[in-house]
Structures are given as structure tokens and as C-alpha cells.
Design an enzyme around this catalytic site. Structure first.
Site, PDB file in Angstrom:
ATOM      1  N   GLU A 124       0.853  -1.180   0.000  1.00  0.00           N
ATOM      2  CA  GLU A 124       0.000   0.000   0.000  1.00  0.00           C
ATOM      3  C   GLU A 124       0.893   1.236   0.000  1.00  0.00           C
ATOM      4  O   GLU A 124       1.860   1.271   0.764  1.00  0.00           O
ATOM      5  CB  GLU A 124      -0.912   0.048   1.227  1.00  0.00           C
ATOM      6  CG  GLU A 124      -1.922   1.180   1.123  1.00  0.00           C
ATOM      7  CD  GLU A 124      -2.907   1.248   2.298  1.00  0.00           C
ATOM      8  OE1 GLU A 124      -2.776   0.465   3.258  1.00  0.00           O
ATOM      9  OE2 GLU A 124      -3.791   2.098   2.232  1.00  0.00           O
ATOM     10  N   GLY A 264       2.798   2.517  10.882  1.00  0.00           N
ATOM     11  CA  GLY A 264       2.568   1.715  12.078  1.00  0.00           C
ATOM     12  C   GLY A 264       2.432   0.239  11.762  1.00  0.00           C
ATOM     13  O   GLY A 264       3.154  -0.596  12.298  1.00  0.00           O
ATOM     14  N   ALA A 265       1.500  -0.065  10.870  1.00  0.00           N
ATOM     15  CA  ALA A 265       1.242  -1.462  10.556  1.00  0.00           C
ATOM     16  C   ALA A 265       0.414  -1.533   9.285  1.00  0.00           C
ATOM     17  O   ALA A 265      -0.117  -0.522   8.828  1.00  0.00           O
ATOM     18  CB  ALA A 265       0.489  -2.133  11.697  1.00  0.00           C
ATOM     19  N   MET A 266       0.299  -2.730   8.728  1.00  0.00           N
ATOM     20  CA  MET A 266      -0.370  -2.886   7.443  1.00  0.00           C
ATOM     21  C   MET A 266      -1.252  -4.123   7.442  1.00  0.00           C
ATOM     22  O   MET A 266      -0.841  -5.201   7.851  1.00  0.00           O
ATOM     23  CB  MET A 266       0.698  -2.970   6.347  1.00  0.00           C
ATOM     24  CG  MET A 266       0.130  -3.143   4.968  1.00  0.00           C
ATOM     25  SD  MET A 266      -0.904  -1.720   4.485  1.00  0.00           S
ATOM     26  CE  MET A 266      -2.047  -2.526   3.388  1.00  0.00           C
ATOM     27  N   GLU A 267      -2.468  -3.930   6.919  1.00  0.00           N
ATOM     28  CA  GLU A 267      -3.532  -4.931   7.038  1.00  0.00           C
ATOM     29  C   GLU A 267      -3.560  -5.987   5.943  1.00  0.00           C
ATOM     30  O   GLU A 267      -4.620  -6.567   5.688  1.00  0.00           O
ATOM     31  CB  GLU A 267      -4.877  -4.197   7.049  1.00  0.00           C
ATOM     32  CG  GLU A 267      -5.302  -3.570   5.700  1.00  0.00           C
ATOM     33  CD  GLU A 267      -4.959  -2.096   5.538  1.00  0.00           C
ATOM     34  OE1 GLU A 267      -4.046  -1.604   6.250  1.00  0.00           O
ATOM     35  OE2 GLU A 267      -5.583  -1.428   4.695  1.00  0.00           O
ATOM     36  N   ASN A 268      -2.453  -6.288   5.266  1.00  0.00           N
ATOM     37  CA  ASN A 268      -2.439  -7.295   4.196  1.00  0.00           C
ATOM     38  C   ASN A 268      -3.291  -8.505   4.572  1.00  0.00           C
ATOM     39  O   ASN A 268      -3.231  -8.980   5.695  1.00  0.00           O
ATOM     40  CB  ASN A 268      -1.009  -7.779   3.954  1.00  0.00           C
ATOM     41  CG  ASN A 268      -0.021  -6.652   3.968  1.00  0.00           C
ATOM     42  OD1 ASN A 268      -0.088  -5.769   3.136  1.00  0.00           O
ATOM     43  ND2 ASN A 268       0.872  -6.648   4.950  1.00  0.00           N
ATOM     44  N   HIS A 300      -7.106  -2.312  14.971  1.00  0.00           N
ATOM     45  CA  HIS A 300      -7.321  -1.559  13.727  1.00  0.00           C
ATOM     46  C   HIS A 300      -7.024  -2.441  12.508  1.00  0.00           C
ATOM     47  O   HIS A 300      -7.848  -2.545  11.594  1.00  0.00           O
ATOM     48  CB  HIS A 300      -6.416  -0.322  13.745  1.00  0.00           C
ATOM     49  CG  HIS A 300      -6.495   0.530  12.519  1.00  0.00           C
ATOM     50  ND1 HIS A 300      -7.251   1.668  12.461  1.00  0.00           N
ATOM     51  CD2 HIS A 300      -5.911   0.404  11.303  1.00  0.00           C
ATOM     52  CE1 HIS A 300      -7.128   2.209  11.260  1.00  0.00           C
ATOM     53  NE2 HIS A 300      -6.315   1.468  10.537  1.00  0.00           N
ATOM     54  N   GLU A 301      -5.863  -3.074  12.507  1.00  0.00           N
ATOM     55  CA  GLU A 301      -5.501  -3.897  11.344  1.00  0.00           C
ATOM     56  C   GLU A 301      -6.445  -5.081  11.218  1.00  0.00           C
ATOM     57  O   GLU A 301      -6.841  -5.462  10.122  1.00  0.00           O
ATOM     58  CB  GLU A 301      -4.047  -4.377  11.432  1.00  0.00           C
ATOM     59  CG  GLU A 301      -3.004  -3.273  11.626  1.00  0.00           C
ATOM     60  CD  GLU A 301      -3.145  -2.092  10.692  1.00  0.00           C
ATOM     61  OE1 GLU A 301      -3.624  -2.272   9.559  1.00  0.00           O
ATOM     62  OE2 GLU A 301      -2.802  -0.957  11.102  1.00  0.00           O
ATOM     63  N   GLU A 323     -10.100   3.909   6.007  1.00  0.00           N
ATOM     64  CA  GLU A 323      -9.344   4.378   7.165  1.00  0.00           C
ATOM     65  C   GLU A 323     -10.217   5.108   8.188  1.00  0.00           C
ATOM     66  O   GLU A 323     -10.125   4.846   9.384  1.00  0.00           O
ATOM     67  CB  GLU A 323      -8.161   5.253   6.720  1.00  0.00           C
ATOM     68  CG  GLU A 323      -7.117   4.498   5.895  1.00  0.00           C
ATOM     69  CD  GLU A 323      -6.553   3.255   6.573  1.00  0.00           C
ATOM     70  OE1 GLU A 323      -6.784   3.054   7.782  1.00  0.00           O
ATOM     71  OE2 GLU A 323      -5.881   2.464   5.878  1.00  0.00           O
TER      72      GLU A 323
END
Ligand code: PHE
Ligand code: ZN
Length: 904
Positions: A124, A264-268, A300-301, A323
Site C-alpha cells: 500500500e 505503524g502497521a499494514m492490514e495485508n 485496527h488492522e 481508514e
């Protein structure tokens, strides 16, 4: 640099049903083979046959073929950002490509890169095009099947999205794994990880009885620090089932912690990748605040699996669809777990210190932008936090039940598709109409105009409500005259009124809620139920949707002073208020307002005024006396929790103080505001010495409790340390110094923060001790870097320079860069030094960073954006730092930000 416009959106000319990849990882490069199954899109806008555009950045293209026939130079056109195939077949076909990439030298942290020996990806928004040639647009959902090959010894773990369907050995000490993801997905949700990782695994049984393996992967040795993340994930999964009826949909859920990560982080899909600072934690290595943040980011993720992955975004202008909604959901989760009002106060403080400031500067943009150059620049607090506020307003206006009906409708209609923000609003509108047609609008949930509500998505800037009141003490009648306007923002000189849900209350003597009659302005308004006629819990929700609104409350007790006006309860809309409320009225609200947010806000207004007055060289003695008395009552009020005390006594943030100065027509002077905050703390610390000492002893009893227990006492301890150290209390200085060696990271960091601004021997020994203890833990050491960079005394810039040359500073780790350069930006006296040295230094650093990591550099460049708000000297030096940056060789990302900042 080209501008991408929402108005130019067209459906893709070719649909993509499958993305099949083989990724071969080698010691110094990687080779990616792709087979992409395309077919002409019957819904395409252009008349066939359209060319096929494939994005590709920093790829060495080795071969290109369609259905096995190689493409020649005349069939294609190559440029720096991709390949165009002039005349693809007008039937289903498979495009086969092979490219070579260089993950080991990829410092952008986009696409495939190596972090501490680990192969990892970030796609992303547009990272996939750095892995292979691909349309790489979010509205193309395809099924992925991925074969990964790597050396067995250095990469024993091979992970990708979906299910692992096959593994096996290869010659030469290599092995492979094949992963298949049954859910079609856009390329930005692709992820791949290969390396030497330790795993923690726990089963989770879903509401419908399926078992999901939850797997956390960390660097060898980090397993002891995974318990909190694992427990947080389970809480999030349960909560989404219970509150939204949404269940996880695959057999495994993987989280990998990596040290080098831009965000922060990624929701793959089924393979979240996290910045390691948002995974590794326990009470000894992380603060209370960090533990709560980890819990909320894990949630969140996870929540993105539905709001983002199952229903994704049609194009990047719809970013807030996933988001804003997902932030709203994670905020609700944290509120349910840890208390709604404190959580709300924290979110509002954050919104004011970041989003309001963005809205008032050169990078202001709507929740749904209509143009961008680099999409990475739009991962902003406006898209995230203001986006969440817009969802929250819908929730406030519609009520939980109707909102949830809208949610259910949204999910059922759009599952498996790429949607728009308007699809979401339309689902809510449908649910609202159902409710209004059956039960009708109610006092608590008044009717409003959805068309007008949509302006929240398209208009940038923070709306302002200017409120004037007229009090007729004899008749007991209060008139409110409310003017609404939104300041101009770049590209949007004129604004229209938005729908503002305004929750208000009237607080009588002794704190009793007053519930007068409201005379609607017009009979139509009353009929449309826009001005509800009854009070729930002493609050009333008004819909302010005109440029000018007049309201009259009658039947109030006749008295000389108007009843205290409590406004924007629960922070019912992301707006600013302008009204002159006398100190006595605010003090009354600070003592009695039954709405925790409005109560806190009354105190914040008083504190802002006090700091502003001091920063202008004349403290407001009378106001400060009132504050001291009010705080003394708060400290001794047995009905208040420690958490409420801590919140009510916290000073507004530096950014908010600067904006408050601007709003008052004063050019903000950051060092003066900072110093004013310090001397106010000193004054409060002295004036309240004895109740503070007493309270410190009470708090101390709870220090040892583990999070979330004891966190309020620890926070209050930090505040008392801060005030008392500023007031010179030797025993507190010693106590704080000792806490740095103690077992609680929260107390250690609070102690460091309290000692931070004082050039004392204890401060220096505390910092040295903290460094010695944690030097081998990079995540923790970053907090030390941030502290050192933000220490507001002595040889500021020279110290920052030494930090950048420190042997344990990693220039390729965004966390470390943000610690040092972000620390400097938050160091008011050094960064804002009047000779401009801080700005020049920052510009040099950003230019250098931009060569390695444009995403992190352009985010950081925004610290120079507010030059126009300062006085003439600072404004000129900050501007010249921006010009210095503009003259450097810059990435498109940083160039866009710098140009926005300098635009007239
Ligand atoms: N989509 C991520 C989130 O909000 C943030 C992110 C954006 C991470 C871009 C990496 C790159 O959860
Ligand atoms: Zn997100």
C-alpha cells in the site's frame, strides 16, 4: 510530476482474474515471474481495443509474453513508471513477465525489501509495482497464487496471504512454499515474508465454531514480548463478532514484526506486517500508553479485514472509506474496553493538535481529496482522524441502532467489491430513511439533509461556530445566535455550511441541569424535527446547518447571570467554537459540567488563556488564582477518579497552544509558549504543593499494579513529578531518578519526561542509566533518542548532530529517524531558534533522508509547513529553509509537499 484527479477515474479496460507469482529470493537479488489472466472489461469506458497499462518501478524487465508469444519492441512502450502494451488481444489472455529486483538495496521500504536479514514487503499504496509489472490499481481484484523459493538456512519461514497449500525441498539447500488466497484482492493487500523467525501460535474459536490459528512471527529472542499483542488480537476478534457481527474468514491469521517500516502497521490479507514497536511489549519494556496503542493498532488492522479488505477502495480518493471507518471502529473498541469518556478526551486532544493544524495550513485537503500527485502524502490525520469524526457524526445523528443497520447494509451489499465513500453514505442514508419512515425522526435523532452532510467529505478546513448570546434575566430567556463559517483552504476559497450536530447543555447553580423550552426559529424547522424538543440526560442535540441560526430558550430561572453554557458535549462535531465565556462561567463548568468532555474542555480553555497570557509577558494573576482553587478542589474531590484528575490537570499541547495564539490574532512564538507552559507548571506545582504531595503518596500505592490497572495513578504521578520538579522539589527529583532504574517502563519514562527540561545532574545520570540498560533493544532505545533530541537546553543542534552519528542510530529505520528529527521538531527552543538554525538543519536532514526514503522524508517535511503562521522573522527563516529544500534534488513525494508549502 502528474496530477491524478478523481474526475478522471475510469473503470479498467481489462479485468484481471488471476495473479500467479513465482518469487525467487537470492542473496543479492530476487526474480519475479508473473502470469496475469486478463480479459476485456465489458464495462470499460473507452471503445475497444484500449491499450493495457502496467505499472512498474525500479524493475529490470527480462521478458514479456502474451499466451507464450514474446512481445517485441514495437508491441510495447516502456517508460520510467511502467509499460504500455499497445494492442492486447480482445479475448481472455495471459500476460507472462519476468523481472529482476534488488530488495537488498531498497531503502524506500516500499515493494520488496530486506529488514535485518528478513525479506518483507509493503505494497500500500503503490508498492506492488516495485515487485512486478501489474496494473496495480485497487479496483482490480484478482485471485493470488504465489510460489516462494529461498535458501532454507537463512529463510526457513516463507509466508504469504491465504493458505499454505504446498511446501518442498529444492536443490542447493533451497526450499519452496506455495500459498493460495481464496479471496480476490487488490494488489496493495499482497504481502510476502521470508526469513528466520520465531513463532508463537494460539488457536481462536470463532462465534460460528471455526478454529483459526493466530500466529505471531518475531525475530529470534523476541518471543517473550508477544503475549500482549496476542491477547489484544483475541480481544479484537471477539469484539468485532459481538459488536458488528463480523467474523474472521480464513484458517490462519499471521502477524510479522519488522524493524524497518514506514508506518505503524499494514492490514495485508491474513498477513499483517507490523512495525516491531507495535508488537513487542510487556510492562517492563513498554509504557501504559504504548500498551494501549498496541492493542488499538492490532485491533485496527484486524478490523480492516472487513472494512478495507472484504470491502476495499475503488481508487485512492476513497482512502477514508477504509481508514476513517476503521479508526472509528478501533476507537469504539478502546472506548468499550477502557472507558468512553477518557478515550474520547484523548482522541479530541490529538485531533486538535494534529488535524486542526493540518486543516489550517497549506497541506489542508478534504476527507475525500479530488487530486493528488503522490498518494503516499495523503495518509494524513485528515483522512484518518477527521474521517473517523465524520463517521462518528453519522453515528451521533442516527443513533446506534440505525447506524448498525446501515453498517449491515453496507457490508451485505458491497462485500467482495471496491467501493466509494459515497457507497457508505448511501447505505447510511437508506437506513436513515427506513427509520424516519417508520418511527420518524426523534428528539435524540433528528432528521438532517444527507446531501448537505456529504459536504463533510468534500470541503477542507475546520468549521467555526461563532456564538453570541443574549440573556434576558428578568424573563429567564436565552437567545443564541450562531454563525457558521469554514475558513478558506488551498483551492477552496468559498465554503458552504455543513451539518453540525451540536450537543449542548445548560448548567445551573450548584450544577443542576436546566431543561428550558426551545422555540424553533420557524415552524418548518420544528416540523422537520431539526430542532428536537426534549432533553435527554440534560443534553440536547441541535442540528446547526445554516450560515446563521437563532435559537431561543424560555422558562429559565430569572437571575442576573445567564446559566452556564456547556457546548459541543462529547465533542459532537470536529469544529471550533468562538464565544466569549467569562472565567467564572468556565470555572463553574470545570466544577460541575456533567459531560466529561465539556468539563475537561472548560479547563483547557482556562489553561490556554493562562499560558497565552504568560507567553505575552504578563501572567493573568486572577485567572491563575481561580485555576489554583479549581485544581485544589479537583485534587480533593472524593468523587473523582485518578484518571479524571490526570486528564483535567493536563496542559494543552504545544501545537494547540500555537493555534490558540493564532486564533487570538497573535503570531505564535513557540519558545515563549513553551516557556510559559513551564512557568505555569512551576506556579501550579508551588501553589498546590501540599495536596500534590498527598496525592503522590496515594498514587504510589498503586504503582505496582499491571496495565491497565494502575495506569491512571502512574499518569498522575508523572504529572505531579513534572510540576514538583519544575518547582524544584529535591525529594521528588530523587524519587524520579530512582524510578528510571525500576521495574516499570511507564514510571521510568514518566520520570525521564519530568526531568527532561532541567539541566540537573539527576537528569543526565537518569538518561545515561536508561541508555546503559536498554542500548541493545532498538525499539526502546528509540525513546531515548527522542528524549535526547527534544531536551530543550544547552547545545541543542550539536547534540542532535551527535545523535545522528551515534553508533546505535540506524538511518534506515524510520522509527529512529522520527525519534531524532521528530524530537528536534518538538523541541521548541532549539527548532524555532530565532536565527533559523533549527529550520536550516531540518531542511538539510530532510533532503538527505529523501534520497533514501521519500515516504518518511515527505511526511517529515510537513514540520516546515506552518511558516506563514509565525511572526515576520521566523516566517522568513522557515520559508528560506523550504526554499533551500526546494532547490535540492527531491523525490516527487517531497517535491509535492514543499511546493504545497510554498504555493501562494
Ligand atoms: N493501511 C495502513 C493502516 O492504516 C497504514 C499504511 C499505509 C501502512 C501505507 C503502510 C503503508 O492500517
Ligand atoms: Zn488503517
Amino acid at each position: 510530476m502528474t496530477t491524478v484527479r478523481l474526475a478522471d477515474y475510469r473503470p479498467a479496460p481489462y479485468l484481471l482474474s488471476r495473479t500467479d507469482l513465482t518469487v525467487r529470493l537470492w542473496a543479492d537479488h530476487a526474480v519475479v515471474e508473473a502470469a496475469l489472466a486478463f480479459a476485456p472489461n465489458p464495462a470499460a469506458a473507452e471503445p475497444a481495443p484500449a491499450p493495457l497499462r502496467l505499472a512498474g518501478v525500479d524493475l529490470a524487465v527480462e521478458s514479456l509474453a502474451i499466451d507464450g508469444s514474446p512481445l517485441g519492441p514495437s508491441d510495447i512502450a516502456k517508460d520510467a513508471v511502467g509499460v504500455t502494451i499497445h494492442q492486447p488481444p480482445q479475448r481472455p489472455f495471459v500476460l507472462q513477465t519476468r523481472v529482476r529486483i534488488a530488495p537488498h538495496t531498497n531503502t524506500t521500504l516500499e515493494g520488496l525489501y530486506v529488514s535485518g536479514g528478513l525479506f518483507t514487503t509493503q505494497c500500500e499504496a503503490e508498492g506492488f509495482r516495485r515487485i512486478t509489472l501489474h496494473p496495480d490499481r485497487p479496483d482490480l481484484l484478482s485471485r493470488f497464487r504465489v510460489r516462494i523459493e529461498a535458501e532454507q538456512a537463512s529463510c526457513p519461514v516463507l509466508l504469504c496471504n491465504g493458505n499454505c497449500v504446498e511446501t518442498g525441498h529444492l536443490e542447493g539447500g533451497r526450499h519452496y512454499a506455495i500459498w493460495d488466497d481464496p479471496f480476490p484482492k487488490p494488489s496493495y493487500l499482497f504481502a510476502l515474508v521470508a526469513g528466520d523467525l520465531e513463532e508463537v501460535r494460539q488457536p481462536f474459536t470463532t462465534a460460528s465454531g471455526r478454529t483459526v490459528q493466530l500466529r505471531l512471527h518475531v525475530e529470534p529472542g523476541d518471543r517473550p514480548y508477544t503475549g500482549h499483542a496476542m491477547a489484544s488480537l483475541q480481544r479484537a476478534m471477539r469484539w468485532d463478532e459481538q459488536r458488528y457481527g463480523l467474523e474472521y474468514d480464513l484458517d490462519e491469521y499471521n502477524i510479522v514484526a519488522v524493524r524497518h517500516f514506514n508506518m505503524g502497521a499494514m492490514e495485508n490479507k491474513s498477513l499483517n506486517i507490523f512495525n516491531s514497536k507495535l508488537v513487542l511489549a510487556d510492562g517492563e519494556t513498554a509504557t501504559d500508553g504504548e500498551l494501549e496503542r498496541i492493542e488499538s493498532v492490532i485491533a485496527h488492522e484486524y478490523f480492516h479485514n472487513w472494512t478495507g479488505n472484504r470491502i476495499t477502495c475503488r481508487d485512492w480518493f476513497q482512502l477514508s472509506l477504509k481508514e476513517g471507518l476503521t479508526v472509528f471502529r478501533d476507537q469504539s473498541f478502546t472506548a468499550d474496553l477502557h472507558g468512553a469518556s477518557l478515550n474520547r478526551i484523548e482522541n479530541v486532544a490529538m485531533l486538535r493538535n494534529t488535524q486542526f493544524r493540518e486543516d489550517a495550513g497549506p497541506t489542508a485537503h478534504p476527507v475525500q481529496p479530488d487530486a493528488y500527485q503522490a498518494i503516499d502524502n495523503f495518509y494524513t490525520t485528515t483522512i484518518y482522524e477527521k474521517g473517523a469524526e465524520v463517521i462518528r457524526m453519522l453515528h451521533t445523528l442516527l443513533g446506534e441502532e440505525t447506524f448498525m443497520q446501515g453498517m449491515a447494509l453496507y457490508v451485505s451489499r458491497l462485500d467482495g467489491s471496491a467501493a466509494t465513500c459515497d457507497d457508505f453514505v448511501r447505505a447510511m442514508e437508506y437506513a436513515a430513511n427506513e427509520a424516519w419512515n417508520t418511527g420518524g425522526p426523534t428528539a435524540e435523532h433528528p432528521r438532517f439533509d444527507f446531501e448537505q452532510f456529504r459536504r463533510w467529505y468534500h470541503q477542507a478546513g475546520t468549521p467555526v461556530l461563532q456564538i453570541q448570546r443574549h440573556w434576558d434575566g428578568e424573563r429567564g430567556e436565552l437567545e443564541l445566535h450562531i454563525l457558521q463559517h469554514t475558513p478558506a483552504t488551498p483551492g477552496q476559497p468559498q465554503k458552504q455550511p455543513v451539518v453540525v450536530p451540536l450537543a449542548i447543555g445548560l448548567v445551573g447553580q450548584g450544577g443542576a441541569p436546566l431543561t428550558p423550552r426551545l422555540d424553533a426559529e420557524t415552524p418548518e424547522q420544528a416540523k422537520a424535527s431539526k430542532l428536537p424538543v426534549c432533553w435527554g440526560h440534560g443534553s440536547r442535540l441541535l442540528v446547526i446547518d445554516q450560515a446563521e441560526t437563532r435559537l431561543r430558550f424560555t422558562g429559565l430561572p430569572s437571575q442576573h447571570h445567564p446559566p452556564a453554557l456547556s457546548l459541543l458535549r462529547q465533542f459532537s462535531a470536529p469544529v471550533k467554537l468562538e464565544l466569549g465565556r467569562p472565567v467564572a462561567e468556565l470555572v463553574h463548568l470545570l466544577a460541575h459540567d456533567s459531560d466529561p468532555l465539556a468539563r475537561w474542555d472548560a479547563g483547557q480553555l482556562l489553561l490556554r488563556r493562562a499560558v497565552l497570557a504568560r507567553s505575552q509577558g504578563h501572567g493573568d494573576g486572577q485567572l491563575e488564582d481561580e485555576l489554583v482553587d479549581a485544581f485544589a478542589r479537583i485534587l480533593s474531590d472524593p468523587s473523582l477518579s485518578q484518571a479524571s484528575r490526570a486528564v483535567l490537570l493536563s496542559l494543552p499541547g504545544q501545537a494547540e497552544l500555537e493555534d490558540a495564539a493564532s486564533d487570538a490574532g497573535i503570531a505564535p512564538d513557540p519558545p515563549a509558549l513553551f516557556a510559559a507552559g513551564q512557568t505555569l507548571r512551576q506556579h501550579l506545582g508551588q501553589a498546590l504543593a501540599s495536596p500534590l504531595r498527598q496525592l503522590l503518596q496515594d498514587c504510589q500505592q498503586q504503582w505496582a499494579l499491571s496495565w491497565p490497572e494502575g495506569q491512571a495513578d502512574r499518569r498522575l504521578t508523572g504529572l505531579i513529578w513534572n510540576w514538583r520538579i519544575t518547582a524544584g522539589d529535591a525529594s521528588v527529583i530523587e524519587q524520579a531518578r530512582r524510578a528510571v532504574d525500576g521495574a516499570s517502563m511507564s514510571l521510568a519514562r514518566l520520570a525521564l519526561a519530568a526531568l527532561q527540561c532541567h539541566d540537573l545532574p539527576q537528569r543526565h545520570s537518569a538518561s545515561a542509566a536508561f541508555y546503559a540498560r536498554w542500548q541493545h533493544k532498538p525499539v526502546i532505545l528509540d525513546s531515548w533518542f527522542a528524549l535526547e533530541a527534544s531536551a530543550p537546553f544547552g547545545d541543542g543542534l550539536a547534540r542532535v548532530q551527535r545523535l545522528l552519528e551515534h553508533p546505535r542510530y540506524d538511518p534506515n529505520a524510520p522509527n529512529s529517524v522520527r525519534a531524532v528529527l521528530g524530537g528536534l521538531a518538538g523541541n521548541a527552543p532549539v527548532f524555532h531558534a530565532s536565527d533559523g538554525s533549527g529550520y536550516r538543519f531540518m531542511a538539510e536532514q530532510i533532503a538527505a533522508l529523501d534520497q533514501r526514503n521519500p515516504i518518511t522524508a515527505s511526511r517529515l517535511a510537513k514540520v516546515l509547513s506552518r511558516w506563514r503562521s509565525y511572526g515576520p522573522e521566523r516566517s522568513a527563516t522557515m520559508r528560506s529553509a523550504l526554499e533551500q529544500l526546494a532547490a535540492a534534488e527531491l523525490s516527487p513525494n517531497t517535491r509535492e509537499v514543499v511546493e504545497q508549502c510554498l504555493a501562494d
